[in-house]
Write a protein that holds these residues in place. Structure first.
Motif, PDB file in Angstrom:
ATOM      1  N   GLY A  75       0.812  -1.199   0.000  1.00 48.04           N
ATOM      2  CA  GLY A  75       0.000   0.000   0.000  1.00 48.04           C
ATOM      3  C   GLY A  75       0.849   1.253   0.000  1.00 48.04           C
ATOM      4  N   GLY A  76       0.293   2.339  -0.533  1.00 43.58           N
ATOM      5  CA  GLY A  76       0.973   3.617  -0.506  1.00 43.58           C
ATOM      6  C   GLY A  76       2.046   3.748  -1.575  1.00 43.58           C
ATOM      7  N   ASP A  77       2.822   4.813  -1.435  1.00 44.00           N
ATOM      8  CA  ASP A  77       3.833   5.133  -2.430  1.00 44.00           C
ATOM      9  C   ASP A  77       5.142   4.425  -2.132  1.00 44.00           C
ATOM     10  OD1 ASP A  77       2.084   6.880  -3.710  1.00 44.00           O
ATOM     11  OD2 ASP A  77       2.718   8.583  -2.477  1.00 44.00           O
ATOM     12  N   PHE A  78       5.869   4.107  -3.178  1.00 43.43           N
ATOM     13  CA  PHE A  78       7.203   3.526  -3.032  1.00 43.43           C
ATOM     14  C   PHE A  78       7.970   3.770  -4.329  1.00 43.43           C
ATOM     15  CE2 PHE A  78       4.464   0.186  -4.696  1.00 43.43           C
ATOM     16  CZ  PHE A  78       5.193  -0.327  -5.774  1.00 43.43           C
ATOM     17  N   ASN A  79       9.272   3.686  -4.244  1.00 44.64           N
ATOM     18  CA  ASN A  79      10.141   3.731  -5.420  1.00 44.64           C
ATOM     19  C   ASN A  79      10.610   2.316  -5.712  1.00 44.64           C
ATOM     20  OD1 ASN A  79      10.132   6.614  -5.631  1.00 44.64           O
ATOM     21  ND2 ASN A  79      11.606   6.699  -3.952  1.00 44.64           N
ATOM     22  N   PHE A  80      10.578   1.935  -6.962  1.00 46.48           N
ATOM     23  CA  PHE A  80      11.035   0.600  -7.366  1.00 46.48           C
ATOM     24  C   PHE A  80      12.299   0.787  -8.196  1.00 46.48           C
ATOM     25  CE2 PHE A  80      11.386  -3.427  -9.327  1.00 46.48           C
ATOM     26  CZ  PHE A  80      10.623  -4.340  -8.600  1.00 46.48           C
ATOM     27  N   VAL A  81      13.389   0.245  -7.703  1.00 53.25           N
ATOM     28  CA  VAL A  81      14.697   0.446  -8.325  1.00 53.25           C
ATOM     29  C   VAL A  81      15.299  -0.895  -8.715  1.00 53.25           C
ATOM     30  CG1 VAL A  81      17.050   1.296  -7.982  1.00 53.25           C
ATOM     31  CG2 VAL A  81      15.113   2.555  -7.001  1.00 53.25           C
ATOM     32  N   CYS A  82      15.735  -0.999  -9.948  1.00 47.11           N
ATOM     33  CA  CYS A  82      16.452  -2.181 -10.404  1.00 47.11           C
ATOM     34  C   CYS A  82      17.893  -1.788 -10.698  1.00 47.11           C
ATOM     35  CB  CYS A  82      15.808  -2.768 -11.658  1.00 47.11           C
ATOM     36  SG  CYS A  82      16.653  -4.244 -12.283  1.00 47.11           S
ATOM     37  N   LEU A  83      18.819  -2.389  -9.973  1.00 43.52           N
ATOM     38  CA  LEU A  83      20.238  -2.219 -10.263  1.00 43.52           C
ATOM     39  C   LEU A  83      20.587  -3.228 -11.343  1.00 43.52           C
ATOM     40  CD1 LEU A  83      21.490  -1.985  -6.571  1.00 43.52           C
ATOM     41  CD2 LEU A  83      21.079  -0.083  -8.145  1.00 43.52           C
ATOM     42  N   THR A  84      21.040  -2.754 -12.489  1.00 41.60           N
ATOM     43  CA  THR A  84      21.174  -3.660 -13.626  1.00 41.60           C
ATOM     44  C   THR A  84      22.253  -3.213 -14.603  1.00 41.60           C
ATOM     45  OG1 THR A  84      19.935  -4.743 -15.420  1.00 41.60           O
ATOM     46  CG2 THR A  84      19.380  -2.440 -14.939  1.00 41.60           C
ATOM     47  N   ASP A  85      22.711  -4.167 -15.401  1.00 41.94           N
ATOM     48  CA  ASP A  85      23.639  -3.866 -16.496  1.00 41.94           C
ATOM     49  C   ASP A  85      22.912  -3.795 -17.837  1.00 41.94           C
ATOM     50  OD1 ASP A  85      22.995  -6.514 -16.865  1.00 41.94           O
ATOM     51  OD2 ASP A  85      25.059  -7.266 -16.787  1.00 41.94           O
ATOM     52  N   ASP A  86      21.581  -3.968 -17.831  1.00 41.23           N
ATOM     53  CA  ASP A  86      20.815  -3.933 -19.081  1.00 41.23           C
ATOM     54  C   ASP A  86      19.365  -3.595 -18.759  1.00 41.23           C
ATOM     55  OD1 ASP A  86      19.648  -4.222 -21.544  1.00 41.23           O
ATOM     56  OD2 ASP A  86      20.173  -6.342 -21.797  1.00 41.23           O
ATOM     57  N   ALA A  87      18.938  -2.377 -19.086  1.00 41.36           N
ATOM     58  CA  ALA A  87      17.587  -1.923 -18.776  1.00 41.36           C
ATOM     59  C   ALA A  87      16.592  -2.198 -19.898  1.00 41.36           C
ATOM     60  CB  ALA A  87      17.608  -0.423 -18.473  1.00 41.36           C
TER      61      ALA A  87
ATOM     62  N   LYS B  52      12.781   2.342 -11.942  1.00 39.36           N
ATOM     63  CA  LYS B  52      13.960   3.179 -12.144  1.00 39.36           C
ATOM     64  C   LYS B  52      15.181   2.276 -12.247  1.00 39.36           C
ATOM     65  CE  LYS B  52      16.312   7.277 -10.353  1.00 39.36           C
ATOM     66  NZ  LYS B  52      16.289   8.341  -9.308  1.00 39.36           N
ATOM     67  N   CYS B  53      15.830   2.279 -13.395  1.00 44.21           N
ATOM     68  CA  CYS B  53      16.997   1.424 -13.610  1.00 44.21           C
ATOM     69  C   CYS B  53      18.275   2.228 -13.374  1.00 44.21           C
ATOM     70  CB  CYS B  53      16.989   0.864 -15.032  1.00 44.21           C
ATOM     71  SG  CYS B  53      15.652  -0.324 -15.327  1.00 44.21           S
ATOM     72  N   LEU B  54      19.137   1.682 -12.531  1.00 45.23           N
ATOM     73  CA  LEU B  54      20.402   2.322 -12.191  1.00 45.23           C
ATOM     74  C   LEU B  54      21.522   1.298 -12.330  1.00 45.23           C
ATOM     75  CD1 LEU B  54      19.215   4.206  -8.968  1.00 45.23           C
ATOM     76  CD2 LEU B  54      19.674   5.229 -11.204  1.00 45.23           C
ATOM     77  N   PRO B  55      22.742   1.745 -12.613  1.00 43.78           N
ATOM     78  CA  PRO B  55      23.834   0.786 -12.766  1.00 43.78           C
ATOM     79  C   PRO B  55      24.213   0.121 -11.451  1.00 43.78           C
ATOM     80  CG  PRO B  55      24.636   3.041 -12.925  1.00 43.78           C
ATOM     81  CD  PRO B  55      23.142   3.128 -12.911  1.00 43.78           C
ATOM     82  N   ILE B  56      24.657  -1.128 -11.546  1.00 41.06           N
ATOM     83  CA  ILE B  56      25.171  -1.834 -10.375  1.00 41.06           C
ATOM     84  C   ILE B  56      26.524  -1.228 -10.025  1.00 41.06           C
ATOM     85  CG2 ILE B  56      25.920  -4.066  -9.472  1.00 41.06           C
ATOM     86  CD1 ILE B  56      24.117  -5.376 -11.599  1.00 41.06           C
ATOM     87  N   PRO B  57      26.715  -0.767  -8.788  1.00 38.72           N
ATOM     88  CA  PRO B  57      28.027  -0.218  -8.428  1.00 38.72           C
ATOM     89  C   PRO B  57      29.120  -1.263  -8.611  1.00 38.72           C
ATOM     90  CG  PRO B  57      26.381   0.331  -6.769  1.00 38.72           C
ATOM     91  CD  PRO B  57      25.746  -0.677  -7.684  1.00 38.72           C
TER      92      PRO B  57
END
Length: 251
Positions: free
Chosen positions: A35-47, A55-60
């Motif tokens: 329920g409610g708001d959240f951010n969904f983030v995928c750390l990935t090498d291929d979006a 939200k796709c971001l690079p894996i550190p």
């Protein structure tokens, strides 16, 4: 209660084992059960192919010193403990791509504790205190455990000799600090251990969702697509189709 504006769902995808459909299904399950708001983030090498709500971001970079033929594998998960993970702030719930969400996730953000993880499933040959967690589902404050990653980067060879994988190292490191806590046992059952009827009834009874389950964990030789069609990647083991997966595991 945690500020809902600061809630993050994290997942990680690299290589070719899991396609974008796993991320898309995971987002759909979370959206239905949180329920409610959240951010969904995928750390990935291929979006490519990942739905726009994610939200796709690079894996550190882990900077793991690999030997010939060695893979960094799940050690990459330790990069979620960067002191500054792409500027994200707040509480993060990490989910493996191959879990299946079947119940409310709200309590995963309100359960007390500095760091929560699944208490790894017992095996009959284990003795003594069982400390290790299963890192398919864990929650933490972003940036709060940067010492985990810093220690690993400074002692890579030593850690890999002492611990079989990242979850063993992570669990023991935080246990020594008194920060390790486990989810209530019913919340994250194993499909393999808790969702398959006992022999010989597994030949005619279908796999089931264990009572009280919120997230069913697929580890070892069964994954959601295999479970759905009744395939088990183990000799002389049988399961009927787990038809409940079709209702839960969708975008």
């Amino acid at each position: 209660m945690t500020d809902q504006r600061q809630r993050h769902i994290l997942c990680m995808k690299w290589g070719t084992k899991y396609g974008p459909e796993y991320v898309n299904r995971l987002y759909g399950m979370v959206r239905r059960h949180l329920g409610g708001d959240f951010n969904f983030v995928c750390l990935t090498d291929d979006a490519n192919g990942i739905r726009p709500e994610v939200k796709c971001l690079p894996i550190p970079p882990l900077n793991l010193q690999l030997k010939p033929g060695q893979r960094d594998g799940a050690w990459k998960k330790l990069t979620t403990f960067e002191a500054d993970l792409h500027g994200l702030r707040g509480t993060a719930l990490f989910l493996d791509l191959d879990v299946v969400v079947v119940g409310s996730l709200d309590d995963f953000f309100t359960e007390p504790g500095d760091f929560l993880i699944i208490h790894d499933y017992p095996r009959f040959w284990r003795f003594g205190e069982r400390i290790v967690g299963n890192s398919s589902v864990y929650r933490f404050e972003l940036g709060a455990h940067a010492d985990v990653l810093a220690y690993f980067r400074g002692h890579m060879e030593e850690v890999q000799k002492q611990y079989r994988n990242e979850q063993e190292f992570l669990s023991h490191f935080l246990h020594k600090q008194g920060k390790l806590r486990y989810w209530p046992a019913a919340w994250c059952p194993s499909f393999k251990y808790h969702g398959i009827p006992r022999w010989p009834t597994n030949y005619w009874r279908a796999p089931f969702v264990p009572p009280g389950a919120r997230i069913v964990i697929f580890h070892g030789e069964v994954n959601p697509p295999d479970a759905l069609i009744g395939k088990r990647n183990k000799r002389f083991a049988h399961i009927e189709p787990a038809l409940w997966v079709a209702d839960a595991w969708k975008s």
